[in-house]
Design a protein around this motif. Structure first.
Motif, PDB file in Angstrom:
ATOM      1  N   GLY A  81     -25.713  28.363   4.386  1.00  0.00           N
ATOM      2  CA  GLY A  81     -26.993  28.670   5.123  1.00  0.00           C
ATOM      3  C   GLY A  81     -28.300  27.881   4.604  1.00  0.00           C
ATOM      4  O   GLY A  81     -29.389  28.188   4.557  1.00  0.00           O
ATOM      5  N   ARG A  82     -27.781  26.421   4.326  1.00  0.00           N
ATOM      6  CA  ARG A  82     -28.864  25.533   3.914  1.00  0.00           C
ATOM      7  C   ARG A  82     -29.614  25.184   5.039  1.00  0.00           C
ATOM      8  O   ARG A  82     -29.175  25.044   6.262  1.00  0.00           O
ATOM      9  N   LEU A 138     -29.638  23.797  -3.318  1.00  0.00           N
ATOM     10  CA  LEU A 138     -29.693  24.969  -3.753  1.00  0.00           C
ATOM     11  C   LEU A 138     -30.746  25.917  -3.417  1.00  0.00           C
ATOM     12  O   LEU A 138     -31.288  26.869  -3.856  1.00  0.00           O
ATOM     13  N   SER A 139     -31.120  25.525  -2.160  1.00  0.00           N
ATOM     14  CA  SER A 139     -32.110  26.282  -1.255  1.00  0.00           C
ATOM     15  C   SER A 139     -31.203  26.936  -0.224  1.00  0.00           C
ATOM     16  O   SER A 139     -30.773  26.231   0.815  1.00  0.00           O
ATOM     17  N   HIS A 140     -31.106  28.170   0.160  1.00  0.00           N
ATOM     18  CA  HIS A 140     -30.447  28.682   1.185  1.00  0.00           C
ATOM     19  C   HIS A 140     -31.251  29.828   2.272  1.00  0.00           C
ATOM     20  O   HIS A 140     -31.843  30.725   1.441  1.00  0.00           O
ATOM     21  N   GLU A 141     -31.636  29.544   3.345  1.00  0.00           N
ATOM     22  CA  GLU A 141     -32.367  30.228   3.981  1.00  0.00           C
ATOM     23  C   GLU A 141     -31.703  31.521   4.990  1.00  0.00           C
ATOM     24  O   GLU A 141     -32.423  32.367   5.537  1.00  0.00           O
ATOM     25  N   ARG A 142     -30.269  31.492   4.818  1.00  0.00           N
ATOM     26  CA  ARG A 142     -29.698  32.644   5.471  1.00  0.00           C
ATOM     27  C   ARG A 142     -28.454  32.528   5.039  1.00  0.00           C
ATOM     28  O   ARG A 142     -27.982  31.910   4.047  1.00  0.00           O
ATOM     29  N   LEU A 143     -27.745  33.875   5.136  1.00  0.00           N
ATOM     30  CA  LEU A 143     -26.017  34.005   4.748  1.00  0.00           C
ATOM     31  C   LEU A 143     -25.301  32.940   5.388  1.00  0.00           C
ATOM     32  O   LEU A 143     -25.279  32.846   6.700  1.00  0.00           O
ATOM     33  N   MET A 194     -20.239  32.882  17.362  1.00  0.00           N
ATOM     34  CA  MET A 194     -20.745  34.174  17.919  1.00  0.00           C
ATOM     35  C   MET A 194     -22.010  34.288  16.905  1.00  0.00           C
ATOM     36  O   MET A 194     -22.766  34.990  17.392  1.00  0.00           O
ATOM     37  N   LEU A 195     -21.920  34.061  15.724  1.00  0.00           N
ATOM     38  CA  LEU A 195     -23.036  34.063  14.749  1.00  0.00           C
ATOM     39  C   LEU A 195     -24.092  33.498  15.381  1.00  0.00           C
ATOM     40  O   LEU A 195     -25.131  34.055  15.438  1.00  0.00           O
ATOM     41  N   ALA A 196     -23.936  32.091  15.946  1.00  0.00           N
ATOM     42  CA  ALA A 196     -25.010  31.488  16.353  1.00  0.00           C
ATOM     43  C   ALA A 196     -25.752  32.157  17.729  1.00  0.00           C
ATOM     44  O   ALA A 196     -26.876  32.321  17.728  1.00  0.00           O
TER      45      ALA A 196
END
Ligand SMILES: Cc1ncc(COP(=O)(O)O)c(C=O)c1O
Length: 376
Positions: free
Chosen positions: A209-210, A217-222, A63-65
């Motif tokens: 969200g990597r 430790l880099s996250h570009e989205r929830l 759903m999210l994608a």
């Protein structure tokens, strides 16, 4: 000893494969994950497969994608496991139910178009009890209306229609590997698609969200932690390699039931529809219309008293208390579903169920029916 409703089929090969992972340092995000995904995509015939920790997670991430969220409607069936509908709600969208076909028990394609509105984003059909009938028709309707299809194939690994495997139909398709399924990873699921962007989005969403090449430790989205460990994947790889053996064993058990329960007007016994190859998930018989819900429940109770495990797959999703309260659904909204739901009896069904055990189940079922509603 009871006769169980379902049992996993784990051999020494699976145990060895799991132990090999435990002896390695790669318990998660290791080589077994990539190997399981590759083997799975190849088996279904799709470009990409993304493993997740459950079928529910797989449906939710699909759903999210696809960008489905608040204000959107997704059309689905009220005769399914609850997660088909709740994952639509988890994304903030609204499940819109369409009644089922009384024979296949899948969403009735002929009733879909009247429910399509300007806010409909997708259709979520389910191959319920592994029956693929009608999935091709649903996809044609979706195509005509420019809608996405999220194919809930959680119960149907190995089924096919006109030679095309389920899981090969949806924009995104999802399988589940709880221990009652054709193959198990303990817990687990798989998302399939031919679209790299959608697959890459699911890879990121399942892993906090990597981004693909950014650091830990880099996250570009929830994102979420919906990863499937290599321990689970090792189990899945061996189980998948046995799928043809598993399908054959289950077809044999289904055949015994079909033979032993034939010619009884009080029962509808499932069979393979034309052009369909069913990879049996469960064996659900239905009582004739003149049985009431109370009588069906009495039958379930009598079977359980005789140490035979049985199930009532499924109560109507739209009448689950939280659904009825939230959307105002009531008895009578989906009459075919409601009539089917009051009549189902899921019988013990698994790979290694023996013929003599099937005979005990059938004898007890007939004795119980004779007591509750004598044959005419
Ligand atoms: C039709 C259907 N959809 C979704 C699911 C959810 O899968 P899981 O239990 O792995 O979350 C199931 C599981 O039984 C199912 O039968």
């Amino acid at each position: 000893m009871p006769i169980y409703l379902c049992r996993p089929d784990i051999t020494e090969k699976e145990i060895e494969a799991v132990c090999a992972v435990l002896r390695s340092p790669d318990l998660s995000l290791g080589p077994r994950l990539a190997e399981f995904e590759k083997a799975f995509a190849k088996y279904i015939g799709r470009k990409r497969a993304v493993a997740v920790n459950s079928g529910t997670s797989g449906l939710f991430l699909s759903m999210l994608a696809l960008g489905i969220g608040p204000g959107d409607e997704v059309i689905t069936t009220p005769f399914t496991f609850v997660a088909s509908a709740t994952t639509i709600m988890m994304a903030g969208a609204i499940p819109v139910f369409v009644d089922i076909d009384p024979v296949s028990l899948n969403i009735d394609a002929a009733k879909i178009e009247s429910k399509i509105t300007g806010t409909t984003k997708a259709i979520l059909p389910v191959e319920v009890f592994a029956n693929p009938a009608g999935i091709d028709k649903v996809c044609k309707i979706a195509q005509r209306h420019n809608l996405e299809v999220i194919e809930d194939s959680c119960e149907a690994l190995g089924s096919a229609i006109n030679g095309k495997k389920v899981g090969a139909f949806g924009t995104m398709s999802v399988f589940a590997f709880y221990p009652n399924k054709q193959i198990t990873t303990g817990e687990g699921g798989m998302i399939l698609t031919d679209n790299d962007d959608l697959a890459d989005m699911c890879v990121s969403l399942r892993n906090q969200g990597r981004a693909k090449d950014s650091g830990w430790l880099s996250h570009e989205r929830l994102g979420y932690n919906f990863r499937l460990s290599d321990i689970n994947c090792a189990l899945g790889i061996v189980q998948l390699s046995r799928i043809e053996e598993i399908k054959a064993k289950r077809k044999q058990v289904a055949k015994w039931y079909q033979e032993m329960l034939a010619n009884d007007d009080r029962l509808t016994v499932p069979t393979e529809p034309d052009n369909c190859d069913i990879s049996w998930f469960v064996f659900v018989v239905r009582l004739a219309d003149d049985f009431t819900l109370q009588q069906r429940d009495k039958v379930l109770g009598a079977m359980k008293d005789a140490s035979i495990q049985v199930g009532n797959y499924f109560p109507p999703v739209h009448l689950q208390p939280f659904m009825a309260e939230r959307f105002g659904y009531k008895q009578g909204d989906f009459p075919v579903t409601e009539s089917v739901c009051k009549s189902t009896i899921a019988l013990p069904f698994y790979n290694n169920l023996r013929k003599d055990e099937v005979a005990i189940v059938c004898k007890k079922l007939k004795e119980t029916l004779n007591r509750i509603l004598p044959a005419v």
